[in-house]
Design an enzyme around this catalytic site. Structure first.
Site, PDB file in Angstrom:
ATOM      1  N   THR A  50       0.873  -1.169   0.000  1.00 54.96           N
ATOM      2  CA  THR A  50       0.000   0.000   0.000  1.00 54.96           C
ATOM      3  C   THR A  50       0.911   1.220   0.000  1.00 54.96           C
ATOM      4  OG1 THR A  50      -1.628  -1.227   1.302  1.00 54.96           O
ATOM      5  CG2 THR A  50      -1.901   1.162   1.186  1.00 54.96           C
ATOM      6  N   LYS A  54       3.624 -10.771   6.289  1.00 57.12           N
ATOM      7  CA  LYS A  54       2.990 -11.942   6.895  1.00 57.12           C
ATOM      8  C   LYS A  54       3.560 -13.226   6.301  1.00 57.12           C
ATOM      9  CE  LYS A  54      -1.538 -13.917   7.958  1.00 57.12           C
ATOM     10  NZ  LYS A  54      -3.004 -13.797   7.775  1.00 57.12           N
ATOM     11  N   SER A  98      13.508 -11.201  17.096  1.00 57.30           N
ATOM     12  CA  SER A  98      12.740 -11.255  18.336  1.00 57.30           C
ATOM     13  C   SER A  98      12.954  -9.995  19.160  1.00 57.30           C
ATOM     14  CB  SER A  98      13.154 -12.474  19.167  1.00 57.30           C
ATOM     15  OG  SER A  98      12.405 -12.522  20.367  1.00 57.30           O
ATOM     16  N   LYS A 153      14.609 -19.604  15.624  1.00 59.09           N
ATOM     17  CA  LYS A 153      13.584 -18.661  16.097  1.00 59.09           C
ATOM     18  C   LYS A 153      12.323 -19.415  16.530  1.00 59.09           C
ATOM     19  CE  LYS A 153      11.467 -14.636  16.694  1.00 59.09           C
ATOM     20  NZ  LYS A 153      10.046 -14.856  16.600  1.00 59.09           N
ATOM     21  N   HIS A 171      13.047 -20.825  19.857  1.00 56.39           N
ATOM     22  CA  HIS A 171      13.001 -19.677  20.780  1.00 56.39           C
ATOM     23  C   HIS A 171      11.558 -19.397  21.193  1.00 56.39           C
ATOM     24  CE1 HIS A 171      12.017 -15.393  21.272  1.00 56.39           C
ATOM     25  NE2 HIS A 171      13.201 -15.216  21.826  1.00 56.39           N
ATOM     26  N   ASN A 172      10.655 -19.347  20.214  1.00 51.48           N
ATOM     27  CA  ASN A 172       9.258 -19.048  20.521  1.00 51.48           C
ATOM     28  C   ASN A 172       8.617 -20.159  21.350  1.00 51.48           C
ATOM     29  OD1 ASN A 172       9.783 -16.865  18.861  1.00 51.48           O
ATOM     30  ND2 ASN A 172       7.833 -16.984  17.799  1.00 51.48           N
ATOM     31  N   GLU A 190       9.715 -19.713  24.758  1.00 51.18           N
ATOM     32  CA  GLU A 190       8.944 -18.567  25.270  1.00 51.18           C
ATOM     33  C   GLU A 190       7.588 -19.037  25.793  1.00 51.18           C
ATOM     34  OE1 GLU A 190       6.645 -15.116  22.896  1.00 51.18           O
ATOM     35  OE2 GLU A 190       8.807 -15.140  22.536  1.00 51.18           O
ATOM     36  N   ARG A 233       3.491 -54.758  22.521  1.00 53.15           N
ATOM     37  CA  ARG A 233       3.528 -54.568  21.062  1.00 53.15           C
ATOM     38  C   ARG A 233       3.836 -55.883  20.350  1.00 53.15           C
ATOM     39  NH1 ARG A 233       7.391 -51.604  18.962  1.00 53.15           N
ATOM     40  NH2 ARG A 233       6.158 -50.758  17.244  1.00 53.15           N
ATOM     41  N   HIS A 287       5.575 -57.094  16.865  1.00 47.92           N
ATOM     42  CA  HIS A 287       6.457 -55.988  16.505  1.00 47.92           C
ATOM     43  C   HIS A 287       7.904 -56.198  16.954  1.00 47.92           C
ATOM     44  CE1 HIS A 287       3.300 -53.534  14.833  1.00 47.92           C
ATOM     45  NE2 HIS A 287       2.571 -53.660  15.928  1.00 47.92           N
TER      46      HIS A 287
END
Length: 491
Positions: free
Chosen positions: A37, A78, A131, A185, A188-189, A192, A448, A454
């Protein structure tokens, strides 16, 4: 046309983009700003960027034309299709060696793909974690760039000058190849999410358990922020708890108890499941937010689901608060232990050469999880770059063992009170599992093999010599089944 003077371009003039531009301008770099824009470009130049050296561009062509070679362009848009759309617009105007930098919260597999596609076109691509929110972008974020290694020498100076500084060191270094910057990152989040959930559980215990008021709890958090828990999230929690609405009541008590999420914590939990790494605390933090969103059902549940009879706490209140501090510290150590285990596993799988000490240093300032604690993590990996687990480091090993008695007392008391502690509890469960030479998975393997053939392996030892040690074994448990194991079936 005059020679280009722009040091770096930035696309996306939302709050983060504007603040990052002003930050880079303050550091002496000429930034060229562009937004889809176009009116936002002029608004920015006439207001926030007035009197600066920031230049505007009203088209992608003009943006590229104003940049010095190799051109460096940051995308702060975004995550998802918008990133691909801008890349497609930029590529026809760029030359070999030019650099596109995605500073958004893109999912790391997308960054891996984009890096490969652009390198095939002769362009360089960087996916950088950013961040610190609005404040960090303006005054110094934590920056985690990864991607095309050839791009780093061209962006290093700008990135490290723009990043937060701790003890004279920038909270920015090269992370590694392809999508590693966005991967770090993401973790990191996720961490957080875990830190925030642990703090919320601590608040709940002090509020519902001890019956303290928000101002008292705020004082406790402020005190904790002067010790081992010194961190941004503890600091702001103390301030939040002391913030009163106009009527004098704590504003936090008026906020709907339904937590939102943008998805990066979920990505971390999914990545952990894909890697087979027990990142249990982040997973529980994500699920706790999911449970918080079931507000109507929880209201109904509170009326029909009985818990234990609430008893007044009759113990040593200060000792209990000290125990809670240690429980929070120990649980935090477990969360970071799990996060670094996940990064190590993924780096091994994707052949990334990650610098774990460097990652911890990048997180010491500018970002949401910044804390003194991260300096101790950096030191642990500096001492041993091949460290399998923070729990094998002397400093953290001692810290967890010192915290253990209080950690257990807190969780036990919370259970008796009926106060949920998913993050505290899963941290302790991981610790107890990780220190167990034998866990009951032998029962699971037997089950199992019983129902699905298995197979299983046996423990080493002379007493097991009659069985085939190291080999996959199937037993006919009932005498009715066959001797063919599931692993021998072919499609």
């Amino acid at each position: 046309m005059s020679a280009p003077t722009g040091d770096i371009g930035l696309i996306g003039l939302a709050v983060m983009g504007q603040n990052l531009i002003l930050n880079m301008n303050d550091k002496g770099y000429t930034v060229v700003a562009y937004n889809r824009t176009v009116s936002k470009v002029d608004d920015f130049l006439n207001n926030e960027a007035k009197g600066t050296n920031v230049q505007g561009a009203h088209s992608v062509e003009e943006l590229v034309a104003k940049l010095k070679r190799p051109r460096k362009i940051i995308l702060l848009v975004k995550a998802g299709p918008a990133v691909d759309a801008f890349i497609q617009q930029l590529v026809p105007h760029l030359e070999s060696g030019d650099i596109i930098i995605d500073g958004g919260n893109s999912h790391y597999p997308d960054t891996i793909r984009r890096c490969k596609e652009l390198e095939e076109k002769g362009l360089l691509y960087v996916g950088s974690g950013v961040s610190g929110g609005e404040e960090g972008a303006r005054h110094g974020p934590s920056l985690m760039p990864g991607g095309s290694p050839a791009a780093w020498p061209h962006i290093k100076e700008i990135f490290q000058a723009t990043a937060a500084q701790v003890n004279g060191e920038p909270c920015c270094d090269w992370v590694g190849e392809t999508g590693s910057g966005h991967y770090v990152k993401m973790v990191h989040n996720g961490i957080e999410y875990g830190d925030m959930q642990l703090i919320a559980e601590g608040y709940d215990i002090l509020k519902r358990g001890l019956g303290l008021q928000e101002s008292e709890i705020g004082d406790i958090f402020a005190k904790w922020n002067k010790g081992v828990l010194d961190s941004f999230l503890i600091e702001i929690t103390a301030e939040i708890l002391k913030f009163n609405d106009d009527d004098g009541t704590p504003l936090v008590t008026k906020i709907l108890d339904s937590a939102g999420q943008k998805g990066t914590g979920k990505w971390t939990a999914i990545a952990a499941l894909d890697a087979g790494t027990p990142v249990t605390l982040i997973g529980e933090a994500v699920f706790a937010r999911c449970l918080s969103s079931l507000k109507d059902e929880r209201v109904r549940g509170s009326k029909v689901l009985a818990g234990p009879q609430k008893e007044v706490f009759r113990g040593d209140k200060q000792q209990f608060i000290d125990d809670l501090e240690q429980a929070l510290y120990a649980s935090k150590i477990i969360s970071y232990t799990q996060g670094f285990m996940l990064m190590r596993e993924t780096a091994k799988e994707l052949k990334w050469n990650l610098n774990y000490s460097g990652i911890a240093r990048m997180w010491r300032g500018g970002c949401i999880i910044k804390s003194v604690f991260l300096g101790d993590i950096a030191a642990a990996f500096e001492k041993n770059c091949d460290l399998e687990s923070l729990l094998f480091n002397d400093f953290f090993n001692k810290a967890v063992h010192n915290a253990q008695p209080g950690w257990r007392r807190i969780i036990a008391q919370a259970v008796l009170w009926g106060i949920p502690t998913p993050a505290f509890s899963t941290a302790l469960a991981f610790f107890d599992g990780y220190r167990s030479e034998i866990v009951p998975a032998n029962i699971i393997q037997a089950q199992r093999d019983y129902f699905g053939a298995h197979t299983f392996k046996v423990l080493p030892g002379k007493e097991n010599d009659r069985l085939k040690k190291g080999q996959d074994i199937h037993i006919n448990w009932t005498g009715r089944g066959g001797n063919v194991s599931a692993s021998t079936y072919s499609a």
